[in-house]
Design a protein around this motif. Structure first.
Motif, short mmCIF file in Angstrom:
data_model
loop_
_atom_site.label_atom_id
_atom_site.label_comp_id
_atom_site.label_asym_id
_atom_site.label_seq_id
_atom_site.Cartn_x
_atom_site.Cartn_y
_atom_site.Cartn_z
N ASN A 102 -9.99 3.35 -1.61
CA ASN A 102 -10.93 2.23 -1.50
C ASN A 102 -10.22 0.91 -1.26
O ASN A 102 -10.71 0.05 -0.51
CB ASN A 102 -11.80 2.14 -2.76
CG ASN A 102 -12.79 3.28 -2.85
OD1 ASN A 102 -13.22 3.82 -1.83
ND2 ASN A 102 -13.17 3.67 -4.05
N CYS A 103 -9.04 0.74 -1.89
CA CYS A 103 -8.25 -0.48 -1.65
C CYS A 103 -7.86 -0.60 -0.18
O CYS A 103 -7.91 -1.70 0.39
CB CYS A 103 -7.00 -0.48 -2.52
SG CYS A 103 -7.29 -0.97 -4.22
N LYS A 121 -9.63 9.40 -10.13
CA LYS A 121 -9.89 7.95 -10.16
C LYS A 121 -8.80 7.18 -9.42
O LYS A 121 -9.10 6.25 -8.66
CB LYS A 121 -9.99 7.46 -11.61
CG LYS A 121 -11.28 7.86 -12.31
CD LYS A 121 -11.31 7.29 -13.73
CE LYS A 121 -12.62 7.64 -14.42
NZ LYS A 121 -12.65 7.13 -15.82
N GLU A 122 -7.53 7.54 -9.64
CA GLU A 122 -6.43 6.81 -9.00
C GLU A 122 -6.41 7.04 -7.50
O GLU A 122 -6.21 6.10 -6.72
CB GLU A 122 -5.09 7.22 -9.62
CG GLU A 122 -3.87 6.52 -9.04
CD GLU A 122 -3.89 5.02 -9.20
OE1 GLU A 122 -3.05 4.35 -8.56
OE2 GLU A 122 -4.73 4.50 -9.98
N GLN A 123 -6.65 8.27 -7.09
CA GLN A 123 -6.72 8.58 -5.66
C GLN A 123 -7.83 7.78 -4.99
O GLN A 123 -7.65 7.19 -3.92
CB GLN A 123 -6.91 10.09 -5.48
CG GLN A 123 -7.30 10.56 -4.10
CD GLN A 123 -8.81 10.67 -3.98
OE1 GLN A 123 -9.44 9.97 -3.19
NE2 GLN A 123 -9.41 11.55 -4.73
N ALA A 124 -9.01 7.74 -5.64
CA ALA A 124 -10.15 7.00 -5.08
C ALA A 124 -9.87 5.50 -5.05
O ALA A 124 -10.26 4.80 -4.10
CB ALA A 124 -11.40 7.29 -5.91
N ARG A 125 -9.17 4.99 -6.07
CA ARG A 125 -8.84 3.57 -6.10
C ARG A 125 -7.97 3.18 -4.91
O ARG A 125 -8.21 2.16 -4.24
CB ARG A 125 -8.12 3.23 -7.41
CG ARG A 125 -7.83 1.74 -7.57
CD ARG A 125 -6.85 1.48 -8.71
NE ARG A 125 -5.52 1.96 -8.41
CZ ARG A 125 -4.65 1.31 -7.62
NH1 ARG A 125 -4.99 0.15 -7.04
NH2 ARG A 125 -3.44 1.81 -7.40
N ILE A 126 -6.95 3.99 -4.64
CA ILE A 126 -6.05 3.69 -3.52
C ILE A 126 -6.79 3.75 -2.19
O ILE A 126 -6.66 2.86 -1.34
CB ILE A 126 -4.85 4.67 -3.52
CG1 ILE A 126 -3.98 4.42 -4.75
CG2 ILE A 126 -4.03 4.52 -2.24
CD1 ILE A 126 -2.88 5.45 -4.95
N SER A 182 1.96 1.85 -3.52
CA SER A 182 0.88 2.40 -4.35
C SER A 182 0.73 3.90 -4.12
O SER A 182 0.56 4.67 -5.07
CB SER A 182 -0.45 1.70 -4.03
OG SER A 182 -0.41 0.36 -4.44
N SER A 194 -13.61 9.66 1.84
CA SER A 194 -13.63 10.00 0.42
C SER A 194 -13.69 11.51 0.22
O SER A 194 -13.01 12.06 -0.67
CB SER A 194 -14.82 9.33 -0.27
OG SER A 194 -14.71 7.93 -0.21
N TYR A 196 0.83 -1.21 0.00
CA TYR A 196 0.00 0.00 0.00
C TYR A 196 0.87 1.26 0.00
O TYR A 196 0.53 2.25 -0.66
CB TYR A 196 -0.94 -0.02 1.21
CG TYR A 196 -1.89 -1.19 1.18
CD1 TYR A 196 -3.03 -1.16 0.39
CD2 TYR A 196 -1.63 -2.34 1.92
CE1 TYR A 196 -3.89 -2.25 0.34
CE2 TYR A 196 -2.49 -3.43 1.88
CZ TYR A 196 -3.62 -3.38 1.09
OH TYR A 196 -4.46 -4.45 1.04
#
Length: 335
Positions: free
Chosen positions: A160-161, A153-158, A135, A207, A132
């Motif tokens: 949420n992961c 999108k990339e910020q939200a993906r990290i 990432s 978020s 993590y």
């Protein structure tokens, strides 16, 4: 393979420690060197070593500062301290920041081997977190390349992961999210000093917090005078072309050209396609190839003349960039 970084301002000691680690072979590989705490921290975010071996007393920022930064940022790195007889109190303070061990100079190979094995035993505690952290770092490495939509999108993906991870404890998720938030805040504040820090709280809407940070970054970055920044990066490259054989750190360059470290690191990579360290190493290795082909100098003499402070460091960088050691390169060309 466990990646080791050696931090020591005295070149001959640093070279000796590097050589010891490499002679141990097996599980340990030296991936980076640094001559002070500030340079070491910048390099950590590029190579992400597993273990850092650092001297206590160094210029600019010392080893105690480095160990404290690693601990407070909760980076997934094990630290080993090098200390002299009159620095024992500093070593004790370093142990408060979770240093794995400390070694008294002059260092014995057996003691270094034992300290590395001890550090290796502690690495599993970071196994889940490391992925993590990488990432998060990769987002900041590429942040100037994202358009607005891709960055959101990339910020939200990290985020949420991290939130959905089944291999993390809740406190580990909190550590990762605070680290992500702090790095975002640090970046924005370095570009815009009057920015009001947006602290992260585990209880708030996660978020929404990171959405706000992304918006702040985009506003800050779009306000930069990119023409002026390109000119600064061009001047830096011209300076390095003329002075590649001298020792340079990011802090030296940023002071010379009156730009913040964060701005410089981001924009250099944006305009040159690689980090400052990689660019400087590429210049040096390109010149080293000419000298090796000429055949008049020994390999260690070539290393010195192009700006490397130790032969192992030169050999390592040369092989990383060419796929061959300097001697293999010469044999390949029948020199």
């Amino acid at each position: 393979m466990y990646q080791v970084m050696v931090v020591e301002d005295e070149q001959w000691i640093r070279s000796a420690v590097v050589k010891m680690v490499e002679q141990l072979g097996g599980a340990f590989e030296v991936v980076a060197e640094a001559c002070n705490g500030e340079e070491a921290l910048q390099t950590i975010y590029q190579v992400w070593p597993t273990i850092v071996i650092t001297d206590i007393m160094m210029p600019i920022q010392d080893g105690l500062w480095l160990v404290r930064e690693i601990a407070e940022r909760q980076l997934p790195i094990i630290t080993i301290i090098l200390t002299g007889h009159n620095e024992f109190e500093y070593a004790r303070q370093a142990l408060r920041y979770h240093a794995s061990d400390f070694l008294l100079k002059p260092i014995l190979e057996e003691e270094l081997s034992n300290a590395l094995e001890k550090a290796k035993a502690q690495i599993p505690q970071f196994h889940n977190l490391r992925h993590y952290y990488l990432s998060i770092q990769q987002l900041f490495d590429k942040i100037v390349d994202y358009d607005a939509m891709a960055l959101f999108k990339e910020q939200a993906r990290i985020v949420n992961c991290i939130l959905d991870a089944t291999d993390l404890q809740e406190n580990e998720k909190g550590v990762l999210l605070r680290t992500f938030s702090s790095k975002y805040n640090d970046l924005i504040q370095s570009m815009q000093p009057d920015f009001t820090w947006l602290p992260f709280s585990v209880g708030e809407e996660v978020s929404a917090h990171f959405l706000k940070l992304t918006e702040e970054w985009l506003q800050c970055y779009n306000a930069l005078n990119n023409v002026e920044m390109r000119q600064i990066i061009r001047k830096v490259c011209d300076f390095l072309q003329a002075h590649y054989q001298e020792e340079h750190s990011v802090s030296d360059i940023t002071q010379r050209f009156h730009i913040s470290v964060s701005q410089f690191s981001l924009l250099f990579k944006k305009y040159k396609g690689q980090s400052f360290i990689n660019y400087l190493n590429s210049l040096r290795i390109r010149q080293a190839k000419h000298m090796l082909v000429d055949g008049e100098l020994k390999v260690y003499e070539v290393a010195e003349q192009v700006g490397f402070q130790s032969l192992p460091h030169f050999n390592r960088v040369f092989k990383q960039l060419t796929g061959q050691s300097p001697n293999e390169y010469r044999k390949w060309l029948n020199v």
